[in-house]
Design a protein around this motif. Structure first.
Motif, PDB file in Angstrom:
ATOM      1  N   THR A  26      18.642  45.402  31.084  1.00 37.94           N
ATOM      2  CA  THR A  26      19.351  45.945  32.240  1.00 37.94           C
ATOM      3  C   THR A  26      20.147  47.187  31.874  1.00 37.94           C
ATOM      4  O   THR A  26      20.496  47.390  30.713  1.00 37.94           O
ATOM      5  CB  THR A  26      20.339  44.894  32.791  1.00 37.94           C
ATOM      6  N   HIS A  27      20.431  47.999  32.893  1.00 43.47           N
ATOM      7  CA  HIS A  27      21.395  49.094  32.783  1.00 43.47           C
ATOM      8  C   HIS A  27      22.678  48.583  33.402  1.00 43.47           C
ATOM      9  O   HIS A  27      22.656  48.016  34.492  1.00 43.47           O
ATOM     10  CB  HIS A  27      20.922  50.324  33.545  1.00 43.47           C
ATOM     11  N   ASN A  28      23.771  48.802  32.740  1.00 43.55           N
ATOM     12  CA  ASN A  28      25.044  48.294  33.236  1.00 43.55           C
ATOM     13  C   ASN A  28      26.123  49.369  33.251  1.00 43.55           C
ATOM     14  O   ASN A  28      27.291  49.072  33.078  1.00 43.55           O
ATOM     15  CB  ASN A  28      25.488  47.107  32.391  1.00 43.55           C
ATOM     16  N   LEU A  29      25.759  50.602  33.486  1.00 42.42           N
ATOM     17  CA  LEU A  29      26.700  51.715  33.469  1.00 42.42           C
ATOM     18  C   LEU A  29      27.605  51.649  34.702  1.00 42.42           C
ATOM     19  O   LEU A  29      27.132  51.565  35.825  1.00 42.42           O
ATOM     20  CB  LEU A  29      25.951  53.048  33.449  1.00 42.42           C
ATOM     21  N   ALA A  49      22.927  33.923  28.152  1.00 38.64           N
ATOM     22  CA  ALA A  49      23.960  34.810  27.623  1.00 38.64           C
ATOM     23  C   ALA A  49      23.604  36.254  27.953  1.00 38.64           C
ATOM     24  O   ALA A  49      22.452  36.561  28.279  1.00 38.64           O
ATOM     25  CB  ALA A  49      24.101  34.628  26.122  1.00 38.64           C
ATOM     26  N   PHE A  50      24.608  37.122  27.865  1.00 40.98           N
ATOM     27  CA  PHE A  50      24.416  38.559  28.091  1.00 40.98           C
ATOM     28  C   PHE A  50      25.049  39.298  26.927  1.00 40.98           C
ATOM     29  O   PHE A  50      26.128  38.952  26.475  1.00 40.98           O
ATOM     30  CB  PHE A  50      25.070  38.998  29.401  1.00 40.98           C
ATOM     31  N   LYS A  51      24.338  40.311  26.454  1.00 41.74           N
ATOM     32  CA  LYS A  51      24.826  41.052  25.298  1.00 41.74           C
ATOM     33  C   LYS A  51      24.487  42.523  25.469  1.00 41.74           C
ATOM     34  O   LYS A  51      23.362  42.870  25.841  1.00 41.74           O
ATOM     35  CB  LYS A  51      24.163  40.493  24.041  1.00 41.74           C
ATOM     36  N   VAL A  52      25.444  43.373  25.203  1.00 40.51           N
ATOM     37  CA  VAL A  52      25.206  44.813  25.179  1.00 40.51           C
ATOM     38  C   VAL A  52      24.664  45.139  23.800  1.00 40.51           C
ATOM     39  O   VAL A  52      25.221  44.708  22.787  1.00 40.51           O
ATOM     40  CB  VAL A  52      26.503  45.596  25.469  1.00 40.51           C
ATOM     41  N   VAL A  53      23.552  45.872  23.766  1.00 44.12           N
ATOM     42  CA  VAL A  53      22.902  46.145  22.489  1.00 44.12           C
ATOM     43  C   VAL A  53      22.732  47.643  22.271  1.00 44.12           C
ATOM     44  O   VAL A  53      22.707  48.426  23.212  1.00 44.12           O
ATOM     45  CB  VAL A  53      21.509  45.464  22.406  1.00 44.12           C
ATOM     46  N   LYS A  54      22.612  48.006  21.012  1.00 45.51           N
ATOM     47  CA  LYS A  54      22.263  49.381  20.651  1.00 45.51           C
ATOM     48  C   LYS A  54      20.740  49.474  20.682  1.00 45.51           C
ATOM     49  O   LYS A  54      20.044  48.612  20.147  1.00 45.51           O
ATOM     50  CB  LYS A  54      22.800  49.723  19.264  1.00 45.51           C
ATOM     51  N   VAL A  78      22.226  49.918  27.620  1.00 48.70           N
ATOM     52  CA  VAL A  78      21.366  48.762  27.852  1.00 48.70           C
ATOM     53  C   VAL A  78      22.085  47.475  27.469  1.00 48.70           C
ATOM     54  O   VAL A  78      22.813  47.413  26.482  1.00 48.70           O
ATOM     55  CB  VAL A  78      20.063  48.905  27.025  1.00 48.70           C
ATOM     56  N   GLY A  79      21.859  46.462  28.278  1.00 48.69           N
ATOM     57  CA  GLY A  79      22.306  45.117  27.969  1.00 48.69           C
ATOM     58  C   GLY A  79      21.129  44.175  28.141  1.00 48.69           C
ATOM     59  O   GLY A  79      20.183  44.468  28.886  1.00 48.69           O
ATOM     60  N   ILE A  80      21.166  43.062  27.443  1.00 50.18           N
ATOM     61  CA  ILE A  80      20.083  42.082  27.566  1.00 50.18           C
ATOM     62  C   ILE A  80      20.650  40.751  28.038  1.00 50.18           C
ATOM     63  O   ILE A  80      21.722  40.327  27.609  1.00 50.18           O
ATOM     64  CB  ILE A  80      19.314  41.891  26.237  1.00 50.18           C
ATOM     65  N   ALA A  81      19.940  40.132  28.948  1.00 55.95           N
ATOM     66  CA  ALA A  81      20.246  38.780  29.395  1.00 55.95           C
ATOM     67  C   ALA A  81      19.135  37.894  28.864  1.00 55.95           C
ATOM     68  O   ALA A  81      17.957  38.253  28.950  1.00 55.95           O
ATOM     69  CB  ALA A  81      20.304  38.718  30.912  1.00 55.95           C
ATOM     70  N   TYR A  82      19.506  36.760  28.306  1.00 56.24           N
ATOM     71  CA  TYR A  82      18.489  35.885  27.721  1.00 56.24           C
ATOM     72  C   TYR A  82      18.910  34.435  27.858  1.00 56.24           C
ATOM     73  O   TYR A  82      20.092  34.114  28.010  1.00 56.24           O
ATOM     74  CB  TYR A  82      18.253  36.240  26.252  1.00 56.24           C
ATOM     75  N   ALA A  83      17.918  33.558  27.820  1.00 60.82           N
ATOM     76  CA  ALA A  83      18.138  32.110  27.883  1.00 60.82           C
ATOM     77  C   ALA A  83      16.909  31.433  27.302  1.00 60.82           C
ATOM     78  O   ALA A  83      15.829  32.025  27.266  1.00 60.82           O
ATOM     79  CB  ALA A  83      18.356  31.667  29.325  1.00 60.82           C
ATOM     80  N   PRO A  84      17.054  30.190  26.854  1.00 60.61           N
ATOM     81  CA  PRO A  84      15.882  29.464  26.331  1.00 60.61           C
ATOM     82  C   PRO A  84      14.809  29.240  27.395  1.00 60.61           C
ATOM     83  O   PRO A  84      13.629  29.278  27.105  1.00 60.61           O
ATOM     84  CB  PRO A  84      16.458  28.132  25.861  1.00 60.61           C
TER      85      PRO A  84
END
Length: 171
Positions: A26-29, A49-54, A78-84
């Motif tokens: 995702t873009h979260n600007l 979970a959600f994490k902002v990544v390089k 960019v941020g990533i959302a992930y789950a099992p």
């Protein structure tokens, strides 16, 4: 960030990518801290979970070749959302994006399969793993309930007949 921190971050991302059923990019600007905490809270309650990544570190963690479909996803903030569960991150991210125009779903990936925004939207409309389990249990329990009802019906009819004779003789 020094070299050791980068290596640790890449290893963490590799673990996230391997354990996640699906990753939504995702873009979260322009999101406020309160909005980010709301998104993180929604994902946490759903098991994600959600994490902002390089971008460079994420691409190194993916071992993505230059010009691959992954490179198109990792541009800008960019941020990533992930789950099992493959559906959870897509559902929560798509739902949050509908209510917030600063949050944009770019796409995602499931293993080696790269999805565009429409693919993530389609994935978000699928039932989650818990919903599928519940429907299967309902299907499995329905025949047993029907069998119990059929087996119990003659006994109930006999009880009604005996009750009718007892009330008739009492009157």
């Amino acid at each position: 960030m020094d070299r050791a921190q980068k290596a640790e971050s890449i290893e963490t991302l590799k673990g996230v990518f391997s354990d996640a059923g699906a990753v939504v990019v995702t873009h979260n600007l322009g999101l406020t801290v309160a909005e980010m905490e709301d998104l993180r809270g929604r994902l946490r309650t759903a098991g994600g979970a959600f994490k902002v990544v390089k971008n460079r570190l994420a691409l190194k963690a993916l071992d993505a070749a230059e010009g691959s479909a992954h490179h198109a996803l990792f541009k800008g903030p960019v941020g990533i959302a992930y789950a099992p569960d493959p559906v959870t991150a897509a559902k929560v991210s798509s739902e949050f994006a509908k209510g917030n125009d600063k949050f944009v779903v770019l796409g995602g990936f499931m293993g080696e399969t790269v999805l565009d925004a429409a693919g993530v939207s389609t994935l978000s409309k699928l039932p989650s793993l818990d919903e599928i389990r519940a429907s299967l249990l309902g299907l499995l329990n329905a025949p047993a309930t029907k069998i119990a009802g059929v087996v119990q019906a003659p006994a109930a009819q006999l009880a009604r007949v005996f009750n009718a004779y007892a009330t008739k003789e009492a009157a």
